[in-house]
Every structure is written in structure tokens, then in C-alpha cells.
Design a protein around this motif. Structure first.
Motif, PDB file in Angstrom:
ATOM      1  N   SER A  11       0.817  -1.216   0.000  1.00 56.80           N
ATOM      2  CA  SER A  11       0.000   0.000   0.000  1.00 56.80           C
ATOM      3  C   SER A  11       0.849   1.263   0.000  1.00 56.80           C
ATOM      4  O   SER A  11       0.370   2.330  -0.401  1.00 56.80           O
ATOM      5  CB  SER A  11      -0.946   0.008   1.207  1.00 56.80           C
ATOM      6  OG  SER A  11      -0.203  -0.017   2.419  1.00 56.80           O
ATOM      7  N   PRO A  36      -6.982  -3.388  -0.505  1.00 57.09           N
ATOM      8  CA  PRO A  36      -6.607  -3.224  -1.911  1.00 57.09           C
ATOM      9  C   PRO A  36      -6.953  -1.865  -2.508  1.00 57.09           C
ATOM     10  O   PRO A  36      -6.320  -1.457  -3.491  1.00 57.09           O
ATOM     11  CB  PRO A  36      -7.394  -4.346  -2.602  1.00 57.09           C
ATOM     12  CG  PRO A  36      -7.568  -5.383  -1.549  1.00 57.09           C
ATOM     13  CD  PRO A  36      -7.763  -4.610  -0.268  1.00 57.09           C
ATOM     14  N   ASP A  37      -7.924  -1.155  -1.944  1.00 56.78           N
ATOM     15  CA  ASP A  37      -8.254   0.173  -2.462  1.00 56.78           C
ATOM     16  C   ASP A  37      -7.052   1.112  -2.374  1.00 56.78           C
ATOM     17  O   ASP A  37      -6.945   2.067  -3.153  1.00 56.78           O
ATOM     18  CB  ASP A  37      -9.427   0.784  -1.695  1.00 56.78           C
ATOM     19  CG  ASP A  37     -10.746   0.084  -2.002  1.00 56.78           C
ATOM     20  OD1 ASP A  37     -10.786  -0.675  -2.990  1.00 56.78           O
ATOM     21  OD2 ASP A  37     -11.714   0.281  -1.241  1.00 56.78           O
ATOM     22  N   SER A  40      -4.735   1.571  -5.737  1.00 59.10           N
ATOM     23  CA  SER A  40      -5.399   1.958  -6.984  1.00 59.10           C
ATOM     24  C   SER A  40      -4.397   2.426  -8.036  1.00 59.10           C
ATOM     25  O   SER A  40      -4.609   2.225  -9.239  1.00 59.10           O
ATOM     26  CB  SER A  40      -6.427   3.061  -6.717  1.00 59.10           C
ATOM     27  OG  SER A  40      -5.813   4.193  -6.108  1.00 59.10           O
ATOM     28  N   GLN A  43      -3.127  -0.595  -9.940  1.00 57.85           N
ATOM     29  CA  GLN A  43      -4.105  -1.393 -10.687  1.00 57.85           C
ATOM     30  C   GLN A  43      -3.929  -1.258 -12.187  1.00 57.85           C
ATOM     31  O   GLN A  43      -4.192  -2.213 -12.942  1.00 57.85           O
ATOM     32  CB  GLN A  43      -5.533  -0.948 -10.318  1.00 57.85           C
ATOM     33  CG  GLN A  43      -5.867  -1.048  -8.844  1.00 57.85           C
ATOM     34  CD  GLN A  43      -6.618  -2.317  -8.504  1.00 57.85           C
ATOM     35  OE1 GLN A  43      -6.665  -3.244  -9.307  1.00 57.85           O
ATOM     36  NE2 GLN A  43      -7.192  -2.367  -7.325  1.00 57.85           N
ATOM     37  N   ASP A  44      -3.512  -0.083 -12.651  1.00 56.45           N
ATOM     38  CA  ASP A  44      -3.451   0.176 -14.085  1.00 56.45           C
ATOM     39  C   ASP A  44      -2.137  -0.261 -14.721  1.00 56.45           C
ATOM     40  O   ASP A  44      -1.988  -0.150 -15.947  1.00 56.45           O
ATOM     41  CB  ASP A  44      -3.672   1.674 -14.360  1.00 56.45           C
ATOM     42  CG  ASP A  44      -5.050   2.147 -13.913  1.00 56.45           C
ATOM     43  OD1 ASP A  44      -5.987   1.318 -13.953  1.00 56.45           O
ATOM     44  OD2 ASP A  44      -5.188   3.324 -13.540  1.00 56.45           O
ATOM     45  N   LEU A  49      -1.431  -7.729 -10.482  1.00 55.06           N
ATOM     46  CA  LEU A  49      -2.640  -8.138  -9.774  1.00 55.06           C
ATOM     47  C   LEU A  49      -2.591  -7.543  -8.379  1.00 55.06           C
ATOM     48  O   LEU A  49      -1.683  -7.835  -7.604  1.00 55.06           O
ATOM     49  CB  LEU A  49      -2.717  -9.664  -9.692  1.00 55.06           C
ATOM     50  CG  LEU A  49      -3.806 -10.242  -8.768  1.00 55.06           C
ATOM     51  CD1 LEU A  49      -5.189  -9.888  -9.284  1.00 55.06           C
ATOM     52  CD2 LEU A  49      -3.640 -11.752  -8.619  1.00 55.06           C
ATOM     53  N   VAL A  50      -3.533  -6.693  -8.060  1.00 49.34           N
ATOM     54  CA  VAL A  50      -3.657  -6.126  -6.720  1.00 49.34           C
ATOM     55  C   VAL A  50      -4.700  -6.932  -5.978  1.00 49.34           C
ATOM     56  O   VAL A  50      -5.853  -7.051  -6.426  1.00 49.34           O
ATOM     57  CB  VAL A  50      -4.053  -4.634  -6.764  1.00 49.34           C
ATOM     58  CG1 VAL A  50      -4.264  -4.098  -5.349  1.00 49.34           C
ATOM     59  CG2 VAL A  50      -2.994  -3.817  -7.496  1.00 49.34           C
ATOM     60  N   THR A  51      -4.322  -7.505  -4.855  1.00 45.57           N
ATOM     61  CA  THR A  51      -5.262  -8.352  -4.123  1.00 45.57           C
ATOM     62  C   THR A  51      -5.016  -8.240  -2.624  1.00 45.57           C
ATOM     63  O   THR A  51      -3.948  -7.795  -2.189  1.00 45.57           O
ATOM     64  CB  THR A  51      -5.140  -9.820  -4.581  1.00 45.57           C
ATOM     65  OG1 THR A  51      -6.221 -10.583  -4.041  1.00 45.57           O
ATOM     66  CG2 THR A  51      -3.823 -10.442  -4.143  1.00 45.57           C
TER      67      THR A  51
END
Length: 278
Positions: A11, A36-37, A40, A43-44, A49-51
Motif C-alpha cells: 500500500s 486493496p483500495d 489503486s 491497478q493500471d 494483480l492487486v489483491t
């Protein structure tokens, strides 16, 4: 075939920087974190893979490992980065907080390794990179519990490296010092503010604050990106080197710890690290 790295604690700080670097170098990246938020911005990125993975939640560890293998087919490197540091005198810290420190910094690492070892054994390959600290090498005032957790991590990692070498699985340790732009100090400060310490320690705490301020003033310009480069080096240099010192600010203390007699080392540290109480 592209290699895959699973990183905990992505994070912010070292984990986020390492995820970006591995992705830029063409790896598949499993960037894990409790929320996971918070990832962000990752993510792009391609093949990232964000988990969710909370090292204190074994079910979340198993789910994250399963999601990584389902998405990319295999895991080649695991970077155990998630961690935090308790700050304060031992007597002012509850047993529950002590347990929490070890749950995150030691048992969480063990649980991630336990969850991925069958996969590594099946492949007869794999590498663990455990992010320790200068506090895993030398003791400092006010962080006895953080020291204890990182000393434990170092001993566990070294011993584990002998066990796993015959299976083609490596273990490495990365030792960073102070990096100011991470959220590590912010959480440590929050934890310290929640402690209740006997007033007998007031003079000691004030003196310890001056010791740490002196350490902060003497630091170099280490960044999370610089530490991420050392993590990437450990993952790709093809050697069996166990320990990597990741920031220059701690090199004098590490050199003194590892290159001096016990008497010389303790005299050196007591002169510089014993708080001057009023």
C-alpha cells in the motif's frame, strides 16, 4: 517466460516502490495489501494483480496465493515486506501489543512462507526475500520489541536458508535503515501515543528523543525507490548472498556490529545510544 513476484505490504513505502519497479522490469507482479483500495495506482500497471493479503489473516494469505497462481500460473519470488515497529519503553507496552508486533513481523512472514512452500517445492525453485532492518542487527533505545521481532526474523531467515537450499529454494534478507517518506514512522508514533508509561521514564524518553533526532540528522537521502532497487537486485543477481544492506545510513553501525569485538561494539554503542537523562 515472465517471472512472477508476490509482494506483501504494497500500500505504500518499500512494497509499493518494489511493485512498480518489478512491473517496469517486465515481471508479473502480485501486489498484496490489507486494503486493496490503497493500491489503486498499481491497478493500471500491466501484468499487476492487486489483491488482499493481511499477514494476520491466514485465509487471506491462502486466497492471495491461489489468486496469484490462477492468474500467472506460478510464483517465482516472494517478498515479505509487510511490517511495522512499536516505539516506546517495554514496561509501557501491553502484552497484546507485543503479541501484535510478532504476529505481523515474524509469524506473518512464517505464514506466507508456509502457504507458498508447497508450490516452491513442487517447482524445485523459488526465492524468499525477507525485509528486515538495521534493527535486526543492532539494538537501539525505545524499540526493544521491534528489535526483538527483527532479530527473530534474521535468525529464522538464516536458518531457513540452510533447510531450503537442498530443494533449490533460496532465502535472502534485505536490511534498510531510516527512509523518511514511508508511513512506518507515522504508525510507530500512533502506537507510542497509545502507550501508558510510568513517569520514572520521562527523563530517559526525552533523552532517547534526542538520540533519534541525532540519527535523523545524520541520515543520507535514502528513498523507498532505492530500497526497491536492492530488493530487485537480490531477486535477480543469481547469487546465494544472504544479506543485503539497503541504505548507507546504517552501514557504520552494521560494520561496527559485525567487524568489532563485543567489548568494542558495546563501548561504541553505549557512548552514542545511551540517552542522557536530566
Amino acid at each position: 517466460m515472465k517471472k512472477t513476484v508476490l509482494i506483501t505490504g504494497c500500500s505504500s513505502g518499500f512494497g509499493a516502490a518494489a511493485a512498480r519497479l518489478f512491473a517496469a522490469e517486465g515481471w508479473n507482479v502480485v501486489a498484496t495489501m490489507r486494503c486493496p483500495d490503497a493500491g489503486s495506482d498499481l491497478q493500471d500497471l500491466p501484468d499487476v494483480l492487486v489483491t488482499r493479503l493481511d499477514v494476520q489473516d491466514r485465509d487471506s494469505i491462502d486466497r492471495a496465493v491461489g489468486a496469484a497462481i490462477e492468474r500467472f500460473g506460478r510464483i517465482d519470488v516472494v517478498v515479505n515486506n509487510a511490517g511495522y515497529g512499536l516505539f516506546g519503553v517495554f514496561e509501557g507496552t501491553t502484552r497484546e501489543k507485543v503479541a501484535d508486533q510478532f504476529e505481523v513481523n515474524v509469524f506473518g512472514v512464517m505464514d506466507v512462507i508456509r502457504a507458498t512452500l508447497p508450490h516452491f517445492r513442487e517447482n524445485r525453485s523459488g526465492l524468499y526475500i525477507n525485509v528486515s532492518s538495521g534493527a535486526g542487527v543492532f539494538g537501539l533505545p525505545m524499540i526493544s520489541l521491534y528489535n526483538a521481532s527483527k532479530f527473530a526474523l534474521e535468525g529464522f531467515s538464516e536458518s531457513l536458508s540452510y533447510e531450503l537450499a537442498a530443494l533449490g529454494i533460496g532465502v535472502k534478507i534485505v536490511e534498510p535503515g531510516g527512509v523518511l517518506e514511508t508511513k512506518f514512522g507515522e504508525r510507530s508514533g500512533q502506537e507510542f501515543s497509545a502507550t501508558t508509561t510510568p513517569s520514572d521514564y520521562d527523563g530517559f524518553i526525552a533523552g532517547a528523543g534526542e538520540v533519534f533526532e541525532g540519527l535523523r540528522r545524520s541520515r543520507g537521502l535514502a528513498t523507498s525507490d532505492a530500497v526497491a532497487k536492492v530488493i530487485f537486485e537480490a531477486a535477480t543477481d543469481g547469487t546465494d548472498q544472504l544479506r543485503y544492506v539497503a541504505t548507507d545510513d546504517i552501514r557504520p553501525l552494521i560494520d561496527k556490529r559485525r567487524g568489532s569485538s563485543e567489548a568494542e561494539y558495546m563501548a561504541f554503542m553505549r557512548e552514542r545510544m545511551t540517552p542522557k537523562t536530566r
